[in-house]
Design a protein around this motif. Structure first.
Motif, PDB file in Angstrom:
ATOM      1  N   ALA A  36      -7.526  11.093   3.219  1.00 32.64           N
ATOM      2  CA  ALA A  36      -6.743  10.725   2.035  1.00 32.64           C
ATOM      3  C   ALA A  36      -6.775   9.225   1.749  1.00 32.64           C
ATOM      4  N   ALA A  37      -7.432   8.460   2.602  1.00 34.21           N
ATOM      5  CA  ALA A  37      -7.467   7.006   2.413  1.00 34.21           C
ATOM      6  C   ALA A  37      -8.398   6.636   1.262  1.00 34.21           C
ATOM      7  N   GLU A  38      -8.142   5.490   0.647  1.00 34.32           N
ATOM      8  CA  GLU A  38      -8.933   5.011  -0.485  1.00 34.32           C
ATOM      9  C   GLU A  38      -9.977   4.007  -0.006  1.00 34.32           C
ATOM     10  N   PRO A  39     -11.269   4.279  -0.220  1.00 35.28           N
ATOM     11  CA  PRO A  39     -12.298   3.308   0.181  1.00 35.28           C
ATOM     12  C   PRO A  39     -12.404   2.173  -0.831  1.00 35.28           C
ATOM     13  N   ARG A  40     -12.481   0.959  -0.317  1.00 35.68           N
ATOM     14  CA  ARG A  40     -12.641  -0.219  -1.173  1.00 35.68           C
ATOM     15  C   ARG A  40     -13.651  -1.158  -0.533  1.00 35.68           C
ATOM     16  N   THR A  41     -14.258  -1.991  -1.368  1.00 32.72           N
ATOM     17  CA  THR A  41     -15.200  -2.981  -0.843  1.00 32.72           C
ATOM     18  C   THR A  41     -14.820  -4.371  -1.335  1.00 32.72           C
ATOM     19  N   ASP A  42     -15.225  -5.362  -0.558  1.00 32.57           N
ATOM     20  CA  ASP A  42     -14.991  -6.768  -0.892  1.00 32.57           C
ATOM     21  C   ASP A  42     -16.351  -7.454  -0.904  1.00 32.57           C
ATOM     22  N   ALA A  43     -16.829  -7.826  -2.107  1.00 35.04           N
ATOM     23  CA  ALA A  43     -18.161  -8.413  -2.231  1.00 35.04           C
ATOM     24  C   ALA A  43     -18.277  -9.738  -1.471  1.00 35.04           C
ATOM     25  N   VAL A  68       0.858  -1.189   0.000  1.00 37.27           N
ATOM     26  CA  VAL A  68       0.000   0.000   0.000  1.00 37.27           C
ATOM     27  C   VAL A  68       0.889   1.233   0.000  1.00 37.27           C
ATOM     28  N   LYS A  69       1.022   1.877  -1.143  1.00 35.62           N
ATOM     29  CA  LYS A  69       1.923   3.023  -1.274  1.00 35.62           C
ATOM     30  C   LYS A  69       1.292   4.332  -0.815  1.00 35.62           C
ATOM     31  N   GLY A  70      -0.019   4.388  -0.843  1.00 38.57           N
ATOM     32  CA  GLY A  70      -0.704   5.617  -0.445  1.00 38.57           C
ATOM     33  C   GLY A  70      -0.846   5.744   1.060  1.00 38.57           C
ATOM     34  N   THR A  71      -1.730   6.681   1.474  1.00 42.76           N
ATOM     35  CA  THR A  71      -1.952   6.923   2.900  1.00 42.76           C
ATOM     36  C   THR A  71      -2.573   5.719   3.589  1.00 42.76           C
ATOM     37  N   GLY A  72      -3.504   5.080   2.916  1.00 45.17           N
ATOM     38  CA  GLY A  72      -4.159   3.933   3.520  1.00 45.17           C
ATOM     39  C   GLY A  72      -5.353   3.476   2.705  1.00 45.17           C
ATOM     40  N   ILE A  73      -5.922   2.375   3.128  1.00 50.92           N
ATOM     41  CA  ILE A  73      -7.097   1.799   2.469  1.00 50.92           C
ATOM     42  C   ILE A  73      -8.163   1.556   3.529  1.00 50.92           C
ATOM     43  N   LEU A  74      -9.389   1.945   3.206  1.00 57.75           N
ATOM     44  CA  LEU A  74     -10.528   1.644   4.061  1.00 57.75           C
ATOM     45  C   LEU A  74     -11.289   0.510   3.382  1.00 57.75           C
ATOM     46  N   LEU A  75     -11.311  -0.630   4.011  1.00 58.42           N
ATOM     47  CA  LEU A  75     -11.867  -1.833   3.390  1.00 58.42           C
ATOM     48  C   LEU A  75     -13.040  -2.367   4.191  1.00 58.42           C
ATOM     49  N   GLY A  76     -14.109  -2.754   3.481  1.00 58.46           N
ATOM     50  CA  GLY A  76     -15.274  -3.304   4.157  1.00 58.46           C
ATOM     51  C   GLY A  76     -16.191  -4.003   3.177  1.00 58.46           C
ATOM     52  N   PRO A  77     -17.293  -4.570   3.645  1.00 62.19           N
ATOM     53  CA  PRO A  77     -18.259  -5.218   2.756  1.00 62.19           C
ATOM     54  C   PRO A  77     -18.930  -4.174   1.864  1.00 62.19           C
ATOM     55  N   THR A  78     -19.596  -4.642   0.817  1.00 58.87           N
ATOM     56  CA  THR A  78     -20.245  -3.725  -0.130  1.00 58.87           C
ATOM     57  C   THR A  78     -21.237  -2.810   0.555  1.00 58.87           C
ATOM     58  N   THR A  79     -21.940  -3.321   1.549  1.00 57.99           N
ATOM     59  CA  THR A  79     -22.956  -2.518   2.246  1.00 57.99           C
ATOM     60  C   THR A  79     -22.357  -1.373   3.051  1.00 57.99           C
ATOM     61  N   ALA A  80     -21.031  -1.394   3.272  1.00 63.75           N
ATOM     62  CA  ALA A  80     -20.395  -0.367   4.100  1.00 63.75           C
ATOM     63  C   ALA A  80     -19.920   0.838   3.303  1.00 63.75           C
ATOM     64  N   LEU A  81     -19.992   0.751   1.959  1.00 65.66           N
ATOM     65  CA  LEU A  81     -19.430   1.813   1.127  1.00 65.66           C
ATOM     66  C   LEU A  81     -20.046   3.169   1.413  1.00 65.66           C
ATOM     67  N   LYS A  82     -21.366   3.226   1.530  1.00 64.84           N
ATOM     68  CA  LYS A  82     -22.058   4.494   1.765  1.00 64.84           C
ATOM     69  C   LYS A  82     -22.442   4.698   3.225  1.00 64.84           C
ATOM     70  N   THR A  83     -21.922   3.834   4.092  1.00 65.69           N
ATOM     71  CA  THR A  83     -22.279   3.953   5.510  1.00 65.69           C
ATOM     72  C   THR A  83     -21.016   4.024   6.378  1.00 65.69           C
ATOM     73  N   SER A  84     -20.559   2.881   6.865  1.00 63.01           N
ATOM     74  CA  SER A  84     -19.426   2.859   7.797  1.00 63.01           C
ATOM     75  C   SER A  84     -18.149   3.423   7.191  1.00 63.01           C
ATOM     76  N   LEU A  85     -17.866   3.096   5.939  1.00 58.63           N
ATOM     77  CA  LEU A  85     -16.633   3.582   5.320  1.00 58.63           C
ATOM     78  C   LEU A  85     -16.652   5.101   5.132  1.00 58.63           C
ATOM     79  N   GLN A  86     -17.823   5.658   4.892  1.00 62.46           N
ATOM     80  CA  GLN A  86     -17.914   7.112   4.778  1.00 62.46           C
ATOM     81  C   GLN A  86     -17.620   7.784   6.106  1.00 62.46           C
ATOM     82  N   VAL A  87     -18.164   7.221   7.173  1.00 65.48           N
ATOM     83  CA  VAL A  87     -17.932   7.795   8.506  1.00 65.48           C
ATOM     84  C   VAL A  87     -16.462   7.658   8.889  1.00 65.48           C
ATOM     85  N   LEU A  88     -15.888   6.476   8.683  1.00 67.17           N
ATOM     86  CA  LEU A  88     -14.478   6.265   9.000  1.00 67.17           C
ATOM     87  C   LEU A  88     -13.578   7.143   8.130  1.00 67.17           C
ATOM     88  N   GLY A  89     -14.018   7.408   6.900  1.00 65.43           N
ATOM     89  CA  GLY A  89     -13.228   8.231   5.992  1.00 65.43           C
ATOM     90  C   GLY A  89     -13.035   9.658   6.456  1.00 65.43           C
TER      91      GLY A  89
END
Length: 205
Positions: free
Chosen positions: A153-160, A127-148
């Motif tokens: 500068a972190a990159e949000p990603r989901t794992d189906a 991971v060359k950037g600041t960081g990655i925020l990883l979670g289930p697909t349902t977290a993209l518009k919920t938990s990952l947004q809050v954690l972001g």
């Protein structure tokens, strides 16, 4: 009768035309007078009634079908509070102690902390950037947004294929520290309480 006192026929049509013109002028004048009288009557009615009916009719025409007089501001989608979000803090760098330090700071800011340690082989030292925020697909518009809001500068990603509600904060090589708490709080407030939608400027809408 005959002779010089004889009346020729060409004078009668002229007399008829003059009479017809007079009648037309009189008719137009009467119509105009009636029109002015009717308009004046309507104006008097409007003055004494305050123009309520006219205003109501104007409002109905100005507002599109289904529009309310004062639209309600948009209601944001329900977002989880930091205390309901469980975060795994994982270090993908060669620097030791980052995961523990970051987890402690997130805990102070109200987040629940899960696993703290090194990132999996899939992300370790990759991971060359600041960081990655990883979670289930349902977290993209919920938990990952809050954690972001805590690491903007972190990159949000989901794992189906991922199950559950936990999310990961994977620390990358460019990471220095979390977003300053004051700025993170402002971002979180803006996220959970966005500005109201502009109201309709037309009268009555």
């Amino acid at each position: 009768m005959g002779g010089q006192y004889r009346i020729t026929g060409d004078k009668y049509p002229r007399m008829r035309r003059r009479r017809g013109r007079r009648m037309a002028v009189i008719t137009v004048a009467c119509a105009a007078a009636l029109g002015l009288l009717g308009w004046g009557t309507l104006q008097l009615i409007d003055v004494f009634t305050g123009g309520d009916k006219a205003s109501a009719a104007g409002s109905a025409e100005d507002c599109p079908p289904g529009a309310s007089a004062s639209p309600s501001p948009g209601v944001p989608a329900a977002l989880p509070a930091p205390g309901t979000i469980k975060v795994n803090v994982l270090n993908a760098t060669t620097r030791s102690g980052l995961a523990k330090k970051t987890a402690d700071e997130l805990k102070k800011r109200g987040f629940r902390i899960g696993e703290v340690g090194n990132a999996s082989k899939k992300y370790d030292k990759k991971v060359k950037g600041t960081g990655i925020l990883l979670g289930p697909t349902t977290a993209l518009k919920t938990s990952l947004q809050v954690l972001g809001t805590q690491l903007t500068a972190a990159e949000p990603r989901t794992d189906a294929a991922r199950k559950g509600v936990e999310v990961d904060l994977i620390i990358g090589d460019a990471f220095k520290k979390l977003t300053p708490e004051a700025d993170a709080s402002k971002a979180l407030t803006k996220l959970t309480h966005p500005a109201p939608a502009p109201t309709n400027s037309r009268k009555g809408c």
